[in-house]
Design an enzyme around this catalytic site. Structure first.
Site, PDB file in Angstrom:
ATOM      1  N   ARG A 156     -15.521 -51.946  16.796  1.00 15.23           N
ATOM      2  CA  ARG A 156     -16.723 -51.901  17.641  1.00 15.23           C
ATOM      3  C   ARG A 156     -17.324 -53.293  17.875  1.00 15.23           C
ATOM      4  NH1 ARG A 156     -20.851 -47.952  19.248  1.00 15.23           N
ATOM      5  NH2 ARG A 156     -22.936 -48.747  18.895  1.00 15.23           N
ATOM      6  N   ILE A 212     -24.321 -49.936  24.884  1.00 21.23           N
ATOM      7  CA  ILE A 212     -23.204 -49.259  24.221  1.00 21.23           C
ATOM      8  C   ILE A 212     -23.873 -48.148  23.408  1.00 21.23           C
ATOM      9  CG2 ILE A 212     -23.249 -50.969  22.325  1.00 21.23           C
ATOM     10  CD1 ILE A 212     -20.338 -50.451  21.779  1.00 21.23           C
ATOM     11  N   SER A 213     -23.361 -46.916  23.499  1.00 21.02           N
ATOM     12  CA  SER A 213     -24.003 -45.787  22.826  1.00 21.02           C
ATOM     13  C   SER A 213     -23.929 -45.943  21.308  1.00 21.02           C
ATOM     14  CB  SER A 213     -23.334 -44.478  23.227  1.00 21.02           C
ATOM     15  OG  SER A 213     -23.347 -44.325  24.622  1.00 21.02           O
ATOM     16  N   GLN A 214     -24.869 -45.276  20.642  1.00 20.48           N
ATOM     17  CA  GLN A 214     -24.907 -45.200  19.173  1.00 20.48           C
ATOM     18  C   GLN A 214     -23.586 -44.568  18.690  1.00 20.48           C
ATOM     19  OE1 GLN A 214     -27.651 -42.155  18.339  1.00 20.48           O
ATOM     20  NE2 GLN A 214     -27.976 -42.683  16.203  1.00 20.48           N
ATOM     21  N   PRO A 215     -23.033 -45.053  17.564  1.00 19.72           N
ATOM     22  CA  PRO A 215     -21.757 -44.499  17.078  1.00 19.72           C
ATOM     23  C   PRO A 215     -21.747 -42.971  16.976  1.00 19.72           C
ATOM     24  CG  PRO A 215     -22.351 -46.427  15.788  1.00 19.72           C
ATOM     25  CD  PRO A 215     -23.505 -46.169  16.711  1.00 19.72           C
TER      26      PRO A 215
END
Ligand code: SAH
Length: 220
Positions: free
Chosen positions: A38, A64-67
């Site tokens: 990431r 970028i989206s949260q994991p």
């Protein structure tokens, strides 16, 4: 795909604390989240924060989206190794990289040319050779490459865009955040016998999907 030992402990901790303990059980999805570096997908100055439990800015006002959200959306699609998947909103390319380890081929569309170019170069450099980045309005889908077994929409729509529903294969699944600019709900739509069924999953917050079959311009 290049193996990355860098940040490996942070990645393992992210998978354990943010994903497994919060109910993501699919071992293929957990394995993909453990494999994709990431930190390679965020701006240089944010690398050390790449594995935090938050979305991060990637430039051009996008994130970028949260994991956890990446993993939850991926798990909902129940990808098979033979699947052809379509993503709308490539952003930095991270979600596409995760999908690419679980599906046969991934097509991803990004409306911002600078992000599309950077994502394409990054994915190639890191060895994700089964991802194809297209630049354009993703609400139109890719009719020439349809149908798709799985569609993941990574931006918030007022309703599921009609062309995307039309490009779902029989037995296909689509995951999409639906709602206004502040609050959305993840919807899982399945196509069986030519009919669509919709399941509501959890609440979420994404940047807007801007295009012909979504918001006309970004809300202020
Ligand atoms: N999946 C991405 C995060 C997506 S953020 C990642 O892993 O980083 C949402 C992205 O959707 C933004 O980059 C935004 O530019 C893009 N977007 C918004 N509307 C779009 C549209 N109609 N077609 C394609 N991309 C769109």
């Amino acid at each position: 795909m290049l193996e990355s030992k860098e940040y490996a402990p942070q990645r393992a901790e992210m998978v354990e604390k943010q994903l497994r303990r919060r109910g993501i059980e699919d071992t293929c999805v957990l394995g993909a989240m453990l494999a994709v570096p990431r930190h390679e997908f965020v701006p240089e100055e944010l690398r050390a924060r790449a594995y935090e439990d938050v979305p991060l800015p990637i430039g051009s006002g996008q994130t970028i989206s949260q994991p956890y959200i990446v993993a939850a959306m991926t798990a909902a699609l129940h990808l098979q190794p033979t699947d052809r998947a379509l993503e709308i909103g490539a952003g930095c390319g991270y979600q596409a990289a995760v999908l690419s380890l679980l599906a046969k081929e991934v097509f991803t569309i990004e409306r911002r040319a600078e992000l599309a170019l950077a994502a394409s170069e990054r994915l190639e450099r890191l060895g994700y050779l089964n991802v194809h980045v297209h630049c354009g309005d993703g609400t139109l889908g890719l009719p020439e490459l349809a149908p798709f077994d799985a569609i993941l929409v990574a931006a918030a729509a007022p309703a599921p865009p009609q062309p995307l529903l039309a490009q779902l294969a029989e037995g296909g699944r689509m995951i999409i955040p639906v709602g206004d600019s502040d609050n959305q709900e993840l919807q899982l739509i399945e196509k069986r016998g030519g009919k669509f069924s919709t399941k509501m999953l959890e609440g979420c917050r994404f940047v807007p999907l801007v295009g012909h079959h979504a918001w006309q311009k970004p809300p202020e």
